[in-house]
Scaffold this motif. Structure first.
Motif, short mmCIF file in Angstrom:
data_model
loop_
_atom_site.label_atom_id
_atom_site.label_comp_id
_atom_site.label_asym_id
_atom_site.label_seq_id
_atom_site.Cartn_x
_atom_site.Cartn_y
_atom_site.Cartn_z
N UNK A 166 0.84 -1.20 0.00
CA UNK A 166 0.00 0.00 0.00
C UNK A 166 0.87 1.24 0.00
N UNK A 167 0.70 2.06 -1.01
CA UNK A 167 1.49 3.29 -1.12
C UNK A 167 0.78 4.27 -2.06
N UNK A 168 0.92 5.55 -1.76
CA UNK A 168 0.30 6.57 -2.60
C UNK A 168 0.83 6.52 -4.03
N UNK A 169 2.10 6.14 -4.17
CA UNK A 169 2.72 6.08 -5.49
C UNK A 169 2.12 4.99 -6.38
N UNK A 170 1.32 4.09 -5.80
CA UNK A 170 0.66 3.06 -6.60
C UNK A 170 -0.39 3.66 -7.53
N UNK A 171 -0.76 4.92 -7.30
CA UNK A 171 -1.75 5.59 -8.15
C UNK A 171 -1.06 6.69 -8.95
N UNK A 172 -0.39 6.36 -10.05
CA UNK A 172 0.29 7.40 -10.84
C UNK A 172 -0.68 8.40 -11.45
N UNK A 173 -1.91 7.96 -11.74
CA UNK A 173 -2.96 8.86 -12.23
C UNK A 173 -4.26 8.52 -11.52
N UNK A 174 -5.26 9.35 -11.72
CA UNK A 174 -6.56 9.13 -11.09
C UNK A 174 -7.19 7.82 -11.54
N UNK A 175 -6.99 7.45 -12.80
CA UNK A 175 -7.67 6.28 -13.35
C UNK A 175 -6.84 5.01 -13.31
N UNK A 176 -5.53 5.12 -13.12
CA UNK A 176 -4.63 3.96 -13.24
C UNK A 176 -4.02 3.55 -11.92
N UNK A 177 -3.93 2.23 -11.71
CA UNK A 177 -3.21 1.66 -10.57
C UNK A 177 -2.02 0.88 -11.10
N UNK A 178 -0.84 1.10 -10.51
CA UNK A 178 0.35 0.34 -10.88
C UNK A 178 1.20 0.16 -9.62
N UNK A 179 1.31 -1.09 -9.15
CA UNK A 179 2.07 -1.37 -7.93
C UNK A 179 3.56 -1.14 -8.15
N UNK A 180 4.19 -0.36 -7.27
CA UNK A 180 5.61 -0.05 -7.41
C UNK A 180 6.49 -1.21 -6.97
N UNK A 181 5.92 -2.24 -6.34
CA UNK A 181 6.69 -3.39 -5.86
C UNK A 181 6.61 -4.56 -6.84
N UNK A 182 5.40 -5.00 -7.14
CA UNK A 182 5.27 -6.19 -7.99
C UNK A 182 4.91 -5.87 -9.43
#
Length: 376
Positions: free
Chosen positions: A313-329
């Motif tokens: 769980x991290x704020x950076x996992x949401x690079x944009x309002x519509x997209x989710x991208x996990x910074x770890x996996x």
């Protein structure tokens, strides 16, 4: 037992409409008098307030015994409201002063001028609800802008609670009104465009300020609300039908207080405050209850920032309002869909074997006890 409010249109003649108008006005006057006494004496208990105002309500306002009791019951709910009074828009009734004949499509109401029998228009779905109700506990007479309605409080037996085989997570939003954990999105694009159009038109007419502009504003009143209400009915019906068909429960975020917690720029505030998430939640609640589908609310914290694959769980996992991208996996997907999956997972952990009544117990106390249904 569950209660549902069924809305039917009344068709009174001119003399009956006058009786109803006098009753609504006297009921509101009586409520305001009782409210003033309750505030002065700090008497909000219904028995204490009844000792203070009952005789005056009967003699001064011409109310029957049961209408006087309904006044006291309504005023008792205003405890803690430091300002404001009652408008002449509605009257509460119980079983003793309201009766319905579905076959002849009439309702009998107590008024300040005696009993009145009023024809009403019952559509097919309302007729089904009235015929299948265990009993009609009373109702509310409502005066609209140019019409009269009665909201009948129907009591139903709770359906057998279905043990859910998993949960259908539903993420509520503004761009997409709802997105479920199966990946189906219910777009809010049309609704948002309608809201913006009415907002611009209201602003233009209010600025103009002419008599014709005011007449048009009056004509437009309620159209946006009715459009959003219809859309929420259709979305909630589809979600509950899907959950029932697949044997799952429904999981939602508990968004109470979100308007107070969120800080937005001025252009975004109107959009947030017109967001009808509570109304959609209410419609999902009573439709699920009527269908025997379990409904649970989960903690909304970080549902759109938590990775459903690895749990990071991290704020950076949401690079944009519509997209989710996990910074770890590296897992990626639509943010609303990810949130719906996390909501479903949390519901499965919190309420693995919840029935309808148990799953909803913690939230029901904060909800309105009755939901109005018209043609749904």
């Amino acid at each position: 037992m569950s209660l549902l409010s069924v809305k039917c249109k009344l068709i009174p003649d001119a003399s009956t409409a006058e009786k109803l108008s006098r009753t609504v006005e006297q009921f509101a006057n009586a409520c305001n008098y009782a409210l003033q006494v309750a505030r002065q004496e700090n008497a909000w208990n219904k028995f204490a307030l009844q000792r203070l105002v009952y005789r005056e309500l009967r003699e001064r306002f011409g109310l029957s015994a049961n209408l006087a009791v309904r006044v006291i019951a309504r005023v008792g709910k205003r405890k803690g409201h430091k300002a404001g009074g009652f408008k002449a828009t509605s009257v509460d009734y119980d079983q003793r002063i309201l009766s319905v004949n579905v076959d002849t499509e009439t309702v009998s109401l107590s008024t300040v001028d005696g009993r009145a029998r009023v024809p009403m228009r019952i559509a097919g779905y309302q007729r089904h609800l009235l015929r299948t109700a265990k009993s009609i506990q009373g109702g509310t007479l409502v005066r609209g802008r140019d019409s009269w309605y009665v909201h009948l409080w129907c009591e139903y037996d709770d359906p057998p609670a279905m043990a859910p085989n998993g949960f259908l997570g539903v993420d509520l939003g503004i761009v997409n009104i709802a997105t479920d954990s199966d990946g189906e999105a219910y777009s809010g694009k049309h609704l948002n465009s309608v809201r913006h159009r009415y907002r611009r038109l209201r602003r233009k007419l209010q600025k103009k300020g002419t008599k014709s502009a005011k007449r048009l504003l009056k004509k437009l009143s309620g159209k946006e609300k009715r459009f959003a209400n219809d859309l929420n009915h259709r979305i909630s019906k589809r979600i509950v039908a899907k959950a029932q068909r697949t044997g799952r429960g429904i999981a939602l975020e508990d968004l109470r207080g979100i308007r107070e917690r969120v800080r937005l720029r001025k252009p975004q505030r109107a959009t947030l405050h017109s967001w009808a998430f509570h109304d959609l939640g209410q419609k999902l609640r009573y439709k699920a209850e009527r269908s025997g589908v379990a409904l649970v609310w989960v903690d909304p914290a970080n549902t759109s920032r938590q990775c459903p694959a690895c749990g990071h769980t991290e704020k950076a996992n949401r690079p944009t309002q519509a997209l989710f991208r996990c910074v770890v996996c590296g897992y990626s997907g639509a943010a609303d869909y990810v949130a719906a999956c996390n909501i479903a997972s949390r519901a499965a952990v919190i309420q693995p074997n919840a029935g309808v009544r148990d799953a909803m117990h913690g939230y029901r106390a904060t909800c309105k006890p009755r939901t109005s249904v018209r043609g749904r």
